[in-house]
Design an enzyme around this catalytic site. Sequence first.
Site, PDB file in Angstrom:
ATOM      1  N   GLY A  46      41.607  49.860  23.584  1.00  0.00           N
ATOM      2  CA  GLY A  46      40.776  48.679  23.789  1.00  0.00           C
ATOM      3  C   GLY A  46      39.823  48.900  24.956  1.00  0.00           C
ATOM      4  N   GLN A  51      34.159  46.786  31.622  1.00  0.00           N
ATOM      5  CA  GLN A  51      34.568  48.124  32.065  1.00  0.00           C
ATOM      6  C   GLN A  51      33.438  49.143  31.987  1.00  0.00           C
ATOM      7  OE1 GLN A  51      38.196  47.805  29.357  1.00  0.00           O
ATOM      8  NE2 GLN A  51      38.923  49.203  30.929  1.00  0.00           N
ATOM      9  N   CYS A  92      45.407  51.132  31.323  1.00  0.00           N
ATOM     10  CA  CYS A  92      44.023  50.657  31.291  1.00  0.00           C
ATOM     11  C   CYS A  92      43.089  51.828  31.556  1.00  0.00           C
ATOM     12  CB  CYS A  92      43.840  49.582  32.360  1.00  0.00           C
ATOM     13  SG  CYS A  92      42.177  48.923  32.439  1.00  0.00           S
ATOM     14  N   LEU A  93      42.004  51.907  30.784  1.00  0.00           N
ATOM     15  CA  LEU A  93      41.060  53.009  30.984  1.00  0.00           C
ATOM     16  C   LEU A  93      40.393  52.950  32.361  1.00  0.00           C
ATOM     17  CD1 LEU A  93      39.353  53.232  27.465  1.00  0.00           C
ATOM     18  CD2 LEU A  93      41.104  54.723  28.431  1.00  0.00           C
ATOM     19  N   HIS A 134      45.025  41.405  27.631  1.00  0.00           N
ATOM     20  CA  HIS A 134      44.620  42.387  28.642  1.00  0.00           C
ATOM     21  C   HIS A 134      43.086  42.481  28.706  1.00  0.00           C
ATOM     22  CE1 HIS A 134      45.014  46.489  30.648  1.00  0.00           C
ATOM     23  NE2 HIS A 134      43.758  46.485  30.251  1.00  0.00           N
ATOM     24  N   GLU A 135      42.454  42.560  27.523  1.00  0.00           N
ATOM     25  CA  GLU A 135      40.991  42.700  27.494  1.00  0.00           C
ATOM     26  C   GLU A 135      40.300  41.404  27.922  1.00  0.00           C
ATOM     27  OE1 GLU A 135      40.013  45.609  27.317  1.00  0.00           O
ATOM     28  OE2 GLU A 135      41.730  46.554  26.366  1.00  0.00           O
ATOM     29  N   HIS A 138      39.897  41.290  31.542  1.00  0.00           N
ATOM     30  CA  HIS A 138      38.735  42.044  32.048  1.00  0.00           C
ATOM     31  C   HIS A 138      37.487  41.160  32.076  1.00  0.00           C
ATOM     32  CE1 HIS A 138      40.200  46.061  32.666  1.00  0.00           C
ATOM     33  NE2 HIS A 138      40.713  46.164  31.452  1.00  0.00           N
TER      34      HIS A 138
END
Length: 176
Positions: A46, A51, A92-93, A134-135, A138
């Site tokens: 995701g 991000q 997480c990226l 989670h997204e 962000h």
Amino acid sequence: MALLPILNYPDPRLRIIAKPIKIVDQTIQTLIADMIETMYDAKGIGLAATQVDQHIQLIVMDLSENGDNPRVFINPKVTPLVDDIKPYEEGCLSVPEVYASVDRPTKVKIEALDKDGKPFEEIAEGLLAVCIQHEMDHLKGIVFVDYLSKLKQTRALDKVRKVVKLREKQSDPVKA
Ligand code: NI
């Protein structure tokens, strides 16, 4: 298509609150394609626009086994449907190589626009419920490490700094 640079924790730009998208036009389509490519390249499941330093309400995701079913959520709204919360090991990226357990509601309703700007609704459980929350965080300027203890946050910060340094070393820029 192009790979986009991913912001790393604790970059302050990860704290910017994303604005709704007014029109799903060609610019958005290009960003969607680039974000999907960036997510696959980074081996993530995701990615939120935040991000990649685009502060609009856009999420891409692919939870399929073969990584061949990208999904798009525009202007998403996520509502918990149960009081039941469960821990799930998240990564997480933007926080490379850090994994930690986060408690979240296990069932949510997602209301969003798809990649063509068409509204849809979906009830999510399991990995989709975890990932969309989670997204969504962000887009609100929240990173999953915010939920951890101060000690774990410090450790995460150290880890990310090390990983980023190592990656910079590994990808020596072409000297021209
Ligand atoms: Ni993330």
